[in-house]
Design an enzyme around this catalytic site. Structure first.
Site: not given
Length: 235
Positions: A118, A148
């Site tokens: 991540h 996102d």
């Protein structure tokens, strides 16, 4: 004797009268002093309360800003962006202005997170925000709706200009590349556009732009498939 007694009585009465007058003056002076002291205390208390109120107001603003900011990217989160969008639509309705809402979804971020972690995905998101920020004006707003997905609030754009801006954003992000653990990876964004006008409503505008984004994402995926097939054939 009676005359002297009368004089003494008169003098005593005068002294009593003077004393009473003096006491009255003292009482008035004391009362005035007390009133002045009370007035000063009240003013001091008002100043203290005003200072406390200013500090409390500043703290509330800090907490509100924190609640409406994405800490990773330092842009408005969904809550903050929705507030800005509602405010913009109110302005548009009142002054007959125009604007556009663009919702963008990052392509191919999950494989980056899965393969490189991540922290790598965060680096991609920061780079994308930097690209988007360079493409907007100071009066425009960029926000992270979650994960996102991003949104842009753009002022005074025609439909043609809004779609041209969305295409330019897609092209700029498509041009990004990242090196992780010796591998070079790319990403992209798919953009959905909705115009804002006097009849717009924040929730519906976001939903419409989101649907337009998914349509665009499907188009981009379809456009990429022939390229992938050609590359496999050539190899």
């Amino acid at each position: 004797m009676k005359r002297k007694s009368g004089v003494k009585t008169s003098r005593a009465a005068k002294r009593q009268k003077d004393a009473a007058a003096g006491n009255a003056l003292v009482r008035r002076a004391t009362s005035a002093t007390l009133r002045a002291a009370v007035k000063d205390d009240v003013k001091a208390e008002i100043r203290r309360l005003k200072t406390q109120l200013a500090k409390a107001t500043a703290r509330i603003e800090e907490l509100q800003a924190a609640a409406e900011t994405d800490f990773l990217l330092e842009i408005p989160n969904r809550r903050g962006f929705e507030r800005e969008l509602a405010r913009a639509i109110s302005y548009i309705q009142r002054y007959h202005a125009a604007g556009a809402l663009i919702v963008l979804d990052v392509d191919r971020l999950k494989p980056v997170n899965d393969q490189f972690g991540h922290a790598a995905g965060d680096e991609v998101l920061k780079a994308i925000v930097a690209v988007l920020s360079r493409q907007i004006r100071s009066s425009d707003v960029i926000g992270r709706l979650g994960g996102d997905e991003f949104a842009l609030l753009l002022w005074n754009l025609s439909e043609t200009d809004a779609h041209a801006k969305a295409a330019a954003l897609e092209a700029d992000v498509d041009g990004l590349s990242f090196a992780f653990e010796g591998s070079t990876v790319g990403t992209g964004v798919s953009a959905g556009v909705v115009l804002l006008g006097p009849h717009s409503e924040a929730g519906r505008a976001l939903a419409d732009a989101d649907r337009a984004m998914y349509v665009r994402k499907a188009q981009r995926r379809h456009e990429a498939q022939p390229l992938a097939s050609t590359s496999r054939t050539a190899s």
